[in-house]
Motif scaffolding. Sequence first.
Motif, PDB file in Angstrom:
ATOM      1  N   UNK A  21       0.954  -1.066  -0.152  1.00  0.00           N
ATOM      2  CA  UNK A  21      -0.063  -0.078  -0.305  1.00  0.00           C
ATOM      3  C   UNK A  21       0.897   1.181   0.083  1.00  0.00           C
ATOM      4  N   UNK A  22       0.243   2.402  -0.328  1.00  0.00           N
ATOM      5  CA  UNK A  22       1.318   3.570  -0.399  1.00  0.00           C
ATOM      6  C   UNK A  22       2.060   4.050   0.778  1.00  0.00           C
ATOM      7  N   UNK A  23       1.511   3.642   1.948  1.00  0.00           N
ATOM      8  CA  UNK A  23       2.131   4.116   3.359  1.00  0.00           C
ATOM      9  C   UNK A  23       2.962   2.931   3.730  1.00  0.00           C
ATOM     10  N   UNK A  24       2.940   1.624   3.158  1.00  0.00           N
ATOM     11  CA  UNK A  24       3.823   0.513   3.564  1.00  0.00           C
ATOM     12  C   UNK A  24       5.121   0.519   2.968  1.00  0.00           C
ATOM     13  N   UNK A  25       6.097  -0.274   3.660  1.00  0.00           N
ATOM     14  CA  UNK A  25       7.347  -0.676   3.227  1.00  0.00           C
ATOM     15  C   UNK A  25       6.966  -1.713   2.190  1.00  0.00           C
ATOM     16  N   UNK A  26       7.735  -1.627   0.819  1.00  0.00           N
ATOM     17  CA  UNK A  26       7.530  -2.465  -0.204  1.00  0.00           C
ATOM     18  C   UNK A  26       8.571  -3.704   0.088  1.00  0.00           C
ATOM     19  N   UNK A  27       8.428  -4.525   0.881  1.00  0.00           N
ATOM     20  CA  UNK A  27       9.110  -5.664   1.081  1.00  0.00           C
ATOM     21  C   UNK A  27       9.476  -6.535  -0.383  1.00  0.00           C
ATOM     22  N   UNK A  28       8.376  -6.626  -1.055  1.00  0.00           N
ATOM     23  CA  UNK A  28       8.731  -6.988  -2.397  1.00  0.00           C
ATOM     24  C   UNK A  28       9.882  -6.684  -3.161  1.00  0.00           C
ATOM     25  N   UNK A  29       9.850  -5.228  -3.268  1.00  0.00           N
ATOM     26  CA  UNK A  29      10.670  -4.563  -3.965  1.00  0.00           C
ATOM     27  C   UNK A  29      12.095  -4.529  -3.073  1.00  0.00           C
ATOM     28  N   UNK A  30      12.000  -4.397  -1.957  1.00  0.00           N
ATOM     29  CA  UNK A  30      13.391  -4.392  -1.007  1.00  0.00           C
ATOM     30  C   UNK A  30      14.150  -5.630  -1.060  1.00  0.00           C
ATOM     31  N   UNK A  31      13.410  -6.825  -1.191  1.00  0.00           N
ATOM     32  CA  UNK A  31      14.244  -8.096  -1.438  1.00  0.00           C
ATOM     33  C   UNK A  31      14.595  -8.258  -2.805  1.00  0.00           C
ATOM     34  N   UNK A  32      13.720  -8.086  -3.742  1.00  0.00           N
ATOM     35  CA  UNK A  32      13.923  -8.020  -5.370  1.00  0.00           C
ATOM     36  C   UNK A  32      15.422  -7.276  -5.493  1.00  0.00           C
ATOM     37  N   UNK A  33      15.526  -6.233  -4.944  1.00  0.00           N
ATOM     38  CA  UNK A  33      16.679  -5.526  -5.013  1.00  0.00           C
ATOM     39  C   UNK A  33      17.784  -5.532  -4.287  1.00  0.00           C
ATOM     40  N   UNK A  34      17.658  -6.674  -3.308  1.00  0.00           N
ATOM     41  CA  UNK A  34      18.954  -7.226  -2.444  1.00  0.00           C
ATOM     42  C   UNK A  34      19.332  -8.505  -2.431  1.00  0.00           C
TER      43      UNK A  34
END
Length: 384
Positions: A49-62
């Motif tokens: 959601x707009x106010x949430x930390x995007x874990x999908x992107x965080x882990x994809x980038x790392x």
Amino acid sequence: MEDLREGPQQDLAAALARARSPERPGPDTPAGPAVRPWPGLPLPIPQAAPADLDLRALLRLSLAASDASGRLRPAPSAGALHPVDTELAVGAGCSLPPGRYGYDPLRHRVHRIGPPATDTPPGVTAELSVTAQRTVSHYGHRARPLLLLDTGHAAAALFLAARALGVREPEVRLDGLTENPLAVVHVPPPGGTNPRHPADSARPTEPSGGPPTPAELLTRRSAPPPLPGTPSHDALRAVLATARQAATGGSLRWCAAVGAPRPGLVELAPGGTTLLRYAAGEARPTLAAWAAGQAWIVDAGAVLLAHGCPADADAPHVRRAHLRAGFAVHLAHVTARRHGLAARPVGSWQQADLGAALGAAPGRDWVVHALALGTRHADEENTP
């Protein structure tokens, strides 16, 4: 199989001394599963959601694998064996419900393994540990320092991914005090801050030029040898400055071996505005011999060196030095690419007593990690 547990079975200082010795590893053994067998069903990571930390992107980038073999990932690993396992403590403000999860980087899925602890902070806390067998399978008794360096690289990958997503204060704990987890990275939700920054946690730092872009992280690769061409003074100074800043508190020193026209070792001058020459002579052939006989290092344009970690260092010191060396070399790699350099981490070092080679007391100043550099443009690197 080598036993790399600490305690009566295997003291860390003894394991490091053996890894630094000229003893050669035995034949390869099975690496075992590439992912820890987390319990429960694999779950997709929901869209944030707009106010949430995007874990999908965080882990994809790392941490996520980008190919079916699982070898290619945003964080480098010795032998592409990727021994680092990630357990997530998810609090409020994330794209996953609060709880504890195991991460599968091959499928980019999570397994819920328990409820959240009552003191779980908002955002996500990634706890990094290792399955030693993966690295031991190829490197044998040389695996222990490589496991620590790989963990430092993984922590740096998480840190940079958080910065790429606009998080201002990711907290990285690389104090070396525990074996499990070896490192902890806390990423607050958007707009959040870390209310605590222990003295032994890494303060936010950046590669030269500021936070990375997602594209930079997904295209970062270790350049294949050869890496010819001496970096410019400005590029080498920026790489050294990034490494030194990123490793603050790790009791490491940083220098670079350069070749003609004035071969020798250089380091940052006080203030970091220029380079000082503190040893003369061609060091790259010796470095190649020390780095498990990797002859291509002789022709590398320059070799960034992290050195320190004396032979009598205790277990927390050994862990801290190697974790922070991996973290710092990862950030220095981003800086190198931004200056048009090709770069490749070098983690396995035997008999690499730099201090003794320069006439100081033996056993006090060992090469811990390195980054080979060349002027071949990063666009020329092999990509998947």
